[in-house]
Design a protein around this motif. Sequence first.
Motif, PDB file in Angstrom:
ATOM      1  N   VAL A 140       0.823  -1.208   0.000  1.00  0.00           N
ATOM      2  CA  VAL A 140       0.000   0.000   0.000  1.00  0.00           C
ATOM      3  C   VAL A 140       0.859   1.261   0.000  1.00  0.00           C
ATOM      4  O   VAL A 140       0.377   2.344  -0.337  1.00  0.00           O
ATOM      5  CB  VAL A 140      -0.957  -0.015   1.212  1.00  0.00           C
ATOM      6  N   SER A 141       2.125   1.134   0.368  1.00  0.00           N
ATOM      7  CA  SER A 141       2.988   2.316   0.400  1.00  0.00           C
ATOM      8  C   SER A 141       3.087   2.938  -0.988  1.00  0.00           C
ATOM      9  O   SER A 141       3.011   2.243  -2.004  1.00  0.00           O
ATOM     10  CB  SER A 141       4.398   1.956   0.891  1.00  0.00           C
ATOM     11  N   ASN A 142       3.248   4.245  -1.038  1.00  0.00           N
ATOM     12  CA  ASN A 142       3.253   4.950  -2.319  1.00  0.00           C
ATOM     13  C   ASN A 142       4.265   4.368  -3.300  1.00  0.00           C
ATOM     14  O   ASN A 142       3.943   4.130  -4.466  1.00  0.00           O
ATOM     15  CB  ASN A 142       3.543   6.436  -2.100  1.00  0.00           C
ATOM     16  N   ALA A 143       5.487   4.160  -2.835  1.00  0.00           N
ATOM     17  CA  ALA A 143       6.544   3.707  -3.740  1.00  0.00           C
ATOM     18  C   ALA A 143       6.270   2.295  -4.255  1.00  0.00           C
ATOM     19  O   ALA A 143       6.336   2.030  -5.458  1.00  0.00           O
ATOM     20  CB  ALA A 143       7.901   3.768  -3.040  1.00  0.00           C
ATOM     21  N   LEU A 184       3.990  -1.861  -8.162  1.00  0.00           N
ATOM     22  CA  LEU A 184       3.001  -2.917  -8.349  1.00  0.00           C
ATOM     23  C   LEU A 184       2.052  -2.574  -9.497  1.00  0.00           C
ATOM     24  O   LEU A 184       1.715  -3.444 -10.316  1.00  0.00           O
ATOM     25  CB  LEU A 184       2.215  -3.121  -7.055  1.00  0.00           C
ATOM     26  N   ALA A 185       1.634  -1.322  -9.582  1.00  0.00           N
ATOM     27  CA  ALA A 185       0.754  -0.906 -10.682  1.00  0.00           C
ATOM     28  C   ALA A 185       1.446  -1.097 -12.024  1.00  0.00           C
ATOM     29  O   ALA A 185       0.831  -1.576 -12.987  1.00  0.00           O
ATOM     30  CB  ALA A 185       0.343   0.558 -10.498  1.00  0.00           C
ATOM     31  N   GLU A 186       2.719  -0.745 -12.103  1.00  0.00           N
ATOM     32  CA  GLU A 186       3.475  -0.968 -13.344  1.00  0.00           C
ATOM     33  C   GLU A 186       3.496  -2.452 -13.694  1.00  0.00           C
ATOM     34  O   GLU A 186       3.342  -2.832 -14.861  1.00  0.00           O
ATOM     35  CB  GLU A 186       4.909  -0.456 -13.190  1.00  0.00           C
ATOM     36  N   TYR A 187       3.693  -3.290 -12.685  1.00  0.00           N
ATOM     37  CA  TYR A 187       3.757  -4.730 -12.928  1.00  0.00           C
ATOM     38  C   TYR A 187       2.419  -5.268 -13.425  1.00  0.00           C
ATOM     39  O   TYR A 187       2.370  -6.085 -14.357  1.00  0.00           O
ATOM     40  CB  TYR A 187       4.172  -5.447 -11.643  1.00  0.00           C
ATOM     41  N   LEU A 188       1.325  -4.805 -12.848  1.00  0.00           N
ATOM     42  CA  LEU A 188       0.006  -5.248 -13.298  1.00  0.00           C
ATOM     43  C   LEU A 188      -0.238  -4.855 -14.747  1.00  0.00           C
ATOM     44  O   LEU A 188      -0.725  -5.652 -15.553  1.00  0.00           O
ATOM     45  CB  LEU A 188      -1.080  -4.646 -12.402  1.00  0.00           C
ATOM     46  N   VAL A 189       0.120  -3.638 -15.087  1.00  0.00           N
ATOM     47  CA  VAL A 189      -0.057  -3.180 -16.468  1.00  0.00           C
ATOM     48  C   VAL A 189       0.851  -3.975 -17.402  1.00  0.00           C
ATOM     49  O   VAL A 189       0.444  -4.374 -18.499  1.00  0.00           O
ATOM     50  CB  VAL A 189       0.210  -1.673 -16.582  1.00  0.00           C
ATOM     51  N   ILE A 193      -6.682   4.958   0.165  1.00  0.00           N
ATOM     52  CA  ILE A 193      -6.201   4.523   1.471  1.00  0.00           C
ATOM     53  C   ILE A 193      -4.683   4.401   1.433  1.00  0.00           C
ATOM     54  O   ILE A 193      -4.118   3.841   0.497  1.00  0.00           O
ATOM     55  CB  ILE A 193      -6.839   3.178   1.864  1.00  0.00           C
ATOM     56  N   GLN A 194      -4.025   4.922   2.476  1.00  0.00           N
ATOM     57  CA  GLN A 194      -2.569   4.908   2.577  1.00  0.00           C
ATOM     58  C   GLN A 194      -2.124   3.984   3.715  1.00  0.00           C
ATOM     59  O   GLN A 194      -2.948   3.503   4.507  1.00  0.00           O
ATOM     60  CB  GLN A 194      -2.052   6.326   2.831  1.00  0.00           C
ATOM     61  N   SER A 195      -0.824   3.764   3.812  1.00  0.00           N
ATOM     62  CA  SER A 195      -0.289   2.928   4.882  1.00  0.00           C
ATOM     63  C   SER A 195      -0.381   3.602   6.247  1.00  0.00           C
ATOM     64  O   SER A 195      -0.490   2.936   7.277  1.00  0.00           O
ATOM     65  CB  SER A 195       1.182   2.585   4.597  1.00  0.00           C
ATOM     66  N   TRP A 196      -0.311   4.915   6.259  1.00  0.00           N
ATOM     67  CA  TRP A 196      -0.318   5.652   7.515  1.00  0.00           C
ATOM     68  C   TRP A 196      -1.766   5.934   7.973  1.00  0.00           C
ATOM     69  O   TRP A 196      -2.716   5.786   7.218  1.00  0.00           O
ATOM     70  CB  TRP A 196       0.452   6.961   7.348  1.00  0.00           C
ATOM     71  N   ILE A 241     -12.370   0.867   1.807  1.00  0.00           N
ATOM     72  CA  ILE A 241     -12.564   0.229   3.109  1.00  0.00           C
ATOM     73  C   ILE A 241     -11.254  -0.436   3.530  1.00  0.00           C
ATOM     74  O   ILE A 241     -10.818  -1.414   2.926  1.00  0.00           O
ATOM     75  CB  ILE A 241     -13.702  -0.813   3.055  1.00  0.00           C
ATOM     76  N   GLN A 242     -10.632   0.087   4.568  1.00  0.00           N
ATOM     77  CA  GLN A 242      -9.296  -0.378   4.940  1.00  0.00           C
ATOM     78  C   GLN A 242      -9.272  -1.861   5.285  1.00  0.00           C
ATOM     79  O   GLN A 242      -8.335  -2.582   4.930  1.00  0.00           O
ATOM     80  CB  GLN A 242      -8.762   0.438   6.121  1.00  0.00           C
ATOM     81  N   SER A 243     -10.308  -2.361   5.956  1.00  0.00           N
ATOM     82  CA  SER A 243     -10.305  -3.751   6.418  1.00  0.00           C
ATOM     83  C   SER A 243     -10.339  -4.764   5.278  1.00  0.00           C
ATOM     84  O   SER A 243      -9.958  -5.928   5.463  1.00  0.00           O
ATOM     85  CB  SER A 243     -11.499  -4.008   7.353  1.00  0.00           C
ATOM     86  N   THR A 244     -10.781  -4.345   4.104  1.00  0.00           N
ATOM     87  CA  THR A 244     -10.842  -5.271   2.963  1.00  0.00           C
ATOM     88  C   THR A 244      -9.851  -4.908   1.860  1.00  0.00           C
ATOM     89  O   THR A 244      -9.866  -5.524   0.797  1.00  0.00           O
ATOM     90  CB  THR A 244     -12.262  -5.309   2.371  1.00  0.00           C
ATOM     91  N   LEU A 245      -9.001  -3.926   2.116  1.00  0.00           N
ATOM     92  CA  LEU A 245      -8.045  -3.480   1.097  1.00  0.00           C
ATOM     93  C   LEU A 245      -7.057  -4.594   0.761  1.00  0.00           C
ATOM     94  O   LEU A 245      -6.428  -5.170   1.643  1.00  0.00           O
ATOM     95  CB  LEU A 245      -7.281  -2.245   1.594  1.00  0.00           C
ATOM     96  N   ASP A 246      -6.928  -4.906  -0.528  1.00  0.00           N
ATOM     97  CA  ASP A 246      -6.018  -5.963  -0.974  1.00  0.00           C
ATOM     98  C   ASP A 246      -5.472  -5.599  -2.355  1.00  0.00           C
ATOM     99  O   ASP A 246      -6.123  -5.848  -3.368  1.00  0.00           O
ATOM    100  CB  ASP A 246      -6.742  -7.307  -1.027  1.00  0.00           C
TER     101      ASP A 246
END
Length: 213
Positions: A41-44, A49-54, A89-92, A137-142
């Motif tokens: 979930v961290s920005n970096a 991960l987004a690049e990898y999915l694309v 949603i962010q890590s912090w 929703i943070q509890s279901t974020l995946d």
Amino acid sequence: MDDLGPIEVKRHKGGESFHDDGRDLGFDLMGFWQWSASDLVSNATRGILAEYLVAQALGVADGVREEWAAYDLTTLDGTRVEVKSAAFIQSWGQDHLSPIVFHVPKTRAWDSESNRQSEDIRRQADVYVFAVLANKIQSTLDPLDVSQWEFYVLSTAYLDNRTRSQHSITLPSLRALAGDPIRLAQLTGAVEAAAAVQRKPVDEVTQPDQPAA
């Protein structure tokens, strides 16, 4: 003197051991990856991960990501693709969901062969893919669940011709240009369509922020 040209990076498998001049130290590259990149979930890390999915969607994930490339991916037909990511949603800890804003400035390309930046300031890619980790929703974020991602695809011409900010674009402005979000499985066709727009003469591209005729 050794040749100090760019290093050819080879794809690792994860089982490679750390060692002390050949003496196995009992931990491996997979452990490093787990230690350094488990916070998806961290920005970096989310951006990578987004690049990898694309890259997976476009069939070009076999190689190795180039950290300082002028653009993120090259499709099988040579289209240059830039991937941008954002999330609500962010890590912090957060008082509220993050607004979705993508930074899309023009840049100087860096050449790894010459270690020089180009003089020309422009957007280096032909097509932009904007990836939004859309779960609120943070509890279901995946981040590994691709159904939680939304994608928007734009020809670079649309960004270049915008009458608003040339440095960033908000989610409402992006939706006005790109339309409804698409799923990962739809990316190949969308990137091909955007690349076709990019190949048109400038005067044949419908101006951004205006409805098509």
